[in-house]
Enzyme design. Sequence first.
Site, mmCIF file in Angstrom:
data_model
loop_
_atom_site.group_PDB
_atom_site.id
_atom_site.type_symbol
_atom_site.label_atom_id
_atom_site.label_comp_id
_atom_site.label_asym_id
_atom_site.label_seq_id
_atom_site.Cartn_x
_atom_site.Cartn_y
_atom_site.Cartn_z
ATOM 1 N N HIS B 91 -2.516 -1.620 0.192
ATOM 2 C CA HIS B 91 -2.191 -0.846 1.392
ATOM 3 C C HIS B 91 -3.178 0.309 1.469
ATOM 4 O O HIS B 91 -3.178 1.190 0.619
ATOM 5 C CB HIS B 91 -0.746 -0.320 1.330
ATOM 6 C CG HIS B 91 0.283 -1.385 1.483
ATOM 7 N ND1 HIS B 91 1.458 -1.407 0.778
ATOM 8 C CD2 HIS B 91 0.303 -2.487 2.281
ATOM 9 C CE1 HIS B 91 2.165 -2.477 1.140
ATOM 10 N NE2 HIS B 91 1.474 -3.148 2.040
ATOM 11 N N GLU B 94 -2.808 4.280 0.856
ATOM 12 C CA GLU B 94 -2.293 4.779 -0.421
ATOM 13 C C GLU B 94 -3.459 5.176 -1.323
ATOM 14 O O GLU B 94 -3.692 4.570 -2.374
ATOM 15 C CB GLU B 94 -1.365 3.706 -1.025
ATOM 16 C CG GLU B 94 -0.167 3.450 -0.087
ATOM 17 C CD GLU B 94 0.654 2.190 -0.388
ATOM 18 O OE1 GLU B 94 0.394 1.531 -1.409
ATOM 19 O OE2 GLU B 94 1.555 1.870 0.420
ATOM 20 N N ARG B 149 -2.290 1.060 7.198
ATOM 21 C CA ARG B 149 -1.705 0.384 6.040
ATOM 22 C C ARG B 149 -2.177 -1.065 5.874
ATOM 23 O O ARG B 149 -2.400 -1.537 4.758
ATOM 24 C CB ARG B 149 -0.188 0.407 6.227
ATOM 25 C CG ARG B 149 0.648 -0.518 5.340
ATOM 26 C CD ARG B 149 2.119 -0.434 5.771
ATOM 27 N NE ARG B 149 2.987 -1.396 5.142
ATOM 28 C CZ ARG B 149 3.632 -1.202 3.981
ATOM 29 N NH1 ARG B 149 3.462 -0.084 3.319
ATOM 30 N NH2 ARG B 149 4.433 -2.124 3.498
ATOM 31 N N HIS B 218 0.849 0.723 -5.897
ATOM 32 C CA HIS B 218 1.080 1.289 -4.569
ATOM 33 C C HIS B 218 1.426 2.758 -4.668
ATOM 34 O O HIS B 218 1.545 3.305 -5.755
ATOM 35 C CB HIS B 218 2.288 0.587 -3.917
ATOM 36 C CG HIS B 218 2.071 -0.839 -3.589
ATOM 37 N ND1 HIS B 218 1.894 -1.296 -2.300
ATOM 38 C CD2 HIS B 218 2.008 -1.937 -4.378
ATOM 39 C CE1 HIS B 218 1.745 -2.607 -2.313
ATOM 40 N NE2 HIS B 218 1.814 -3.027 -3.561
ATOM 41 N N GLU B 292 4.920 2.288 -7.839
ATOM 42 C CA GLU B 292 4.779 3.216 -6.714
ATOM 43 C C GLU B 292 4.452 4.563 -7.349
ATOM 44 O O GLU B 292 5.274 5.143 -8.054
ATOM 45 C CB GLU B 292 6.077 3.310 -5.894
ATOM 46 C CG GLU B 292 6.466 2.046 -5.153
ATOM 47 C CD GLU B 292 5.711 1.878 -3.824
ATOM 48 O OE1 GLU B 292 4.962 2.787 -3.426
ATOM 49 O OE2 GLU B 292 5.869 0.812 -3.198
#
Lengths: 235, 331
Positions: B91, B94, B149, B218, B292
């Site tokens: 993405h 990020e 994204r 991510h 994440e």
Amino acid sequence: MLWITNIAWKMCRFGELNQNASQEVTLSMVVADPENQINQKKERKVDLVFTTELYNPEEGNKRLGKCSARVFFRNEKPRPAVNVTCAQLIEKKKRHEEDYQLYKRMKQLQNPVDVVSIPDNHGHIDPSLKPIWDLAFLGSSYVMWEKTTQFLHYYMAQLSRVKQWKTNDDAIDFGYTVLLHEFSTQEIIPCHIHLVWYPGKPLKVKYHCQEVQTPEEASGTEEGSAVAPTELSNF
Amino acid sequence: MIEDVQSLLDEEQEQMFASQSRARSTRTFNYDTYHTLEEIYDFMDLLVAENPQLVSKLQIGNSYEGRPIYVLKFSTGGSNRPAIWIDTGIHSREWITQASGVWFAKKITEDYGQDAAFTAILDNMDIFLEIVTNPDGFAYTHSKNRLWRKTRSLTSGSSCVGVDANRNWDAGFGMSGASSSPCSETYHGKSANSEVEVKSVVDFVNDHGNIKAFLSIHSYSQLLLYPYGYKTESPADKDELDQVAKSAVAALSSLYGTEYKYGSIITTIYQASGGSIDWTYNQGIKYSFTFELRDTGRYGFLLPASQIIPTAQETWLALLTIMEHTLNNPY
């Protein structure tokens, strides 16, 4: 469940700490795990306890207060009712002083402020622009709370386009576009927000968000779970 | 007329400045700032040139807009050794992930031969690192829209661009947890692996055949996740994955106290279908995890550059934990 505390502290911040706009409040942690309750009336209640801290990189973390809150969703609608109490460690007088400092800094800024992107794309906020971000965050918190449901929760991604202009009564009259990030859909939602602020007086917020067309999202005119607290309703 | 000339001059000066400040070695490269695609690709070439015995660069395909897709291979020999896969930047907005990927690449070359535990890993396994998994999206975040994204593929019949590359994998494809609207941020695409950025990785994984851990990175939320995202059913290895996640998170937190939560995708973050680690797990790659990274929403995607190195450092400790477990638990 961390996102629930997100709403609660936004409310806490906006309502309780409306008196204290200059303090940036950062949720530090949930002390007690929220209890998940859904009853027959399709209401969802979450109880939680958390602490709030002042986050200022230069001064380090300073504990502001401990909050407990009950967040209440009804029929999956937005604007959850939040019953929150924060025990303030910083006394009211000092909070008012700091509010006035923020007000003065905002007044001293070049008028009209015409800034693009806070923070910049690298996450940097120039210290002279920090007061703008703080005030914008306050206004955005209100908008985010208005839109939050048990399925949709928001973060402030970036301020783009800021305009500040004087009003006759010397209040800060502040218009900006904020990009909100909705987490479950990952959408970026631009909102135009117009706020009017004078220290000691309630914040006045008007806004319009570009709505993404999804079936689950509540429309702006639909009744929320909560009646807006009276001190916010004079706009 | 004069204004045009001025802007031309400005642009030229900017380019000259950029080339003057371009790093000439990975030693002078700035790890605490965000870089452009060109700078990251230059970095890769520098790293390979400085460590020819350890690092090689593989091209696994071309993006939709024709940009090369590169994977760095770290290997001390052998033939098709069991391998660890790490990808960042699927993405594009990020940014902390691509920046961390660059730092990981450098770290690998620094620690091999210096750190006993890591040396043991690389003496027995290979590491594949894809730093810019979505180069078109990444270029777009620099040129036009910082918060882009998806990929940049065109969808016939729609004016909207791009597919969510982490909804495009063949695991629960098109089910709840992705959008069928091309204008949505979680648009899954017209079919599984329709995105060349995804297909390139799928083909690589299948061709290699010996990948033992697949780690997708991510931001943001500070979570360590294992399958599944598309269904509530637990993976067969749930208990082990949960234990590994627990240890990895403890290692991560030990450095700066950064708090992470862990669990399956669907119970911890949200239902998401067509995700990479659900596919890799179903292919038999047991140690499939999604990270994440920082933060939890204060800066979100716009994480200050000053946090790049601390984030990469703490994440590396979690990666090490997983790599060690993979090494010690062959299957």
